[in-house]
Design an enzyme around this catalytic site. Structure first.
Site, PDB file in Angstrom:
ATOM      1  N   CYS A 150      -7.297  -0.970   2.059  1.00 42.50           N
ATOM      2  CA  CYS A 150      -6.222  -1.412   2.949  1.00 42.50           C
ATOM      3  C   CYS A 150      -6.739  -1.566   4.379  1.00 42.50           C
ATOM      4  O   CYS A 150      -7.421  -0.688   4.897  1.00 42.50           O
ATOM      5  CB  CYS A 150      -5.108  -0.369   2.902  1.00 42.50           C
ATOM      6  SG  CYS A 150      -3.794  -0.664   4.082  1.00 42.50           S
ATOM      7  N   CYS A 181      -8.899  -5.714  -9.217  1.00 42.24           N
ATOM      8  CA  CYS A 181      -8.574  -4.693 -10.213  1.00 42.24           C
ATOM      9  C   CYS A 181      -8.064  -3.472  -9.446  1.00 42.24           C
ATOM     10  O   CYS A 181      -8.840  -2.767  -8.813  1.00 42.24           O
ATOM     11  CB  CYS A 181      -9.842  -4.369 -11.009  1.00 42.24           C
ATOM     12  SG  CYS A 181      -9.557  -3.216 -12.344  1.00 42.24           S
ATOM     13  N   CYS A 228       0.844  -1.194   0.000  1.00 42.70           N
ATOM     14  CA  CYS A 228       0.000   0.000   0.000  1.00 42.70           C
ATOM     15  C   CYS A 228       0.881   1.246   0.000  1.00 42.70           C
ATOM     16  O   CYS A 228       1.764   1.377   0.855  1.00 42.70           O
ATOM     17  CB  CYS A 228      -0.896  -0.019   1.231  1.00 42.70           C
ATOM     18  SG  CYS A 228      -1.916   1.457   1.409  1.00 42.70           S
ATOM     19  N   CYS A 240       0.605   3.204   3.455  1.00 43.69           N
ATOM     20  CA  CYS A 240       1.128   2.765   4.755  1.00 43.69           C
ATOM     21  C   CYS A 240       2.098   1.592   4.671  1.00 43.69           C
ATOM     22  O   CYS A 240       2.504   1.064   5.715  1.00 43.69           O
ATOM     23  CB  CYS A 240      -0.026   2.410   5.682  1.00 43.69           C
ATOM     24  SG  CYS A 240      -0.854   0.878   5.229  1.00 43.69           S
ATOM     25  N   CYS A 296      -4.663   1.414   6.688  1.00 46.93           N
ATOM     26  CA  CYS A 296      -4.909   2.865   6.574  1.00 46.93           C
ATOM     27  C   CYS A 296      -6.277   3.179   5.973  1.00 46.93           C
ATOM     28  O   CYS A 296      -6.652   4.340   5.889  1.00 46.93           O
ATOM     29  CB  CYS A 296      -3.803   3.536   5.767  1.00 46.93           C
ATOM     30  SG  CYS A 296      -3.845   3.188   3.998  1.00 46.93           S
TER      31      CYS A 296
HETATM   32 ZN   LIG Z   1      -2.583   1.232   3.609  1.00 42.74          ZN
END
Ligand SMILES: [Zn+2]
Length: 152
Positions: free
Chosen positions: A118, A141, A70, A73, A121
């Site tokens: 995520c 996707c 991510c 984060c 975060c």
């Molecule tokens: Zn994240």
């Protein structure tokens, strides 16, 4: 419960990603802090659920071994082993790393879609479809701008 049964149920929990998800400490920042921290295009996707232009991400053609994390984060979300060419213009994966993504249903288009984000975060990453390849039949996707690639 005997010892063997306990071990089996713990194994089942971590297979489902449940045990791991509960250990993720949420990262909560204000909108202003996110705006400062993220490049503008990533901010629009991660925090405002925008969608990047198809074929705009260099990660579409990323074929090396490694991990996609991510951008917000650094939580690892996908392994390169699960990446495939979907022909859609967005980086696509048939499996996520267990426990690190959460889903919700969104109604931005006429039909309901499964949005995913995520687990640490809360940043929006993309949508989940059931027209992916074997072995899962799933297609994550993902907006490339929301990811960072860490080569193995
Ligand atoms: Zn994240």
């Amino acid at each position: 419960m005997n010892r063997r049964k306990v071990l089996i149920s713990l194994g089942a929990l971590s297979m489902a990603g449940v045990a791991r998800a509960e250990t993720i400490k949420p990262l909560n920042l204000s909108d202003a802090e996110w705006k400062k921290r993220l490049p503008p295009a990533a901010y629009q996707v991660l925090r405002k659920e925008a969608t990047e232009r198809p074929y705009s991400s260099p990660l579409n053609t990323e074929k090396r071994k490694g991990t996609f994390v991510c951008l917000g984060c650094d939580l690892p979300l996908f392994s390169s082993d699960a990446k495939f060419d979907s022909g859609t213009g967005w980086p696509s994966f048939f499996r996520a790393l267990p426990g690190n993504l959460k889903t919700k249903t969104d109604y931005k288009l006429v039909y309901p879609r499964t949005e995913y984000h995520c687990a640490r975060c809360g940043g929006h990453h993309g949508h989940l479809f059931n027209d992916g390849p074997k072995p899962t039949g799933l297609r994550y996707c993902n907006n490339g701008v929301a990811l960072k690639f860490i080569p193995a």
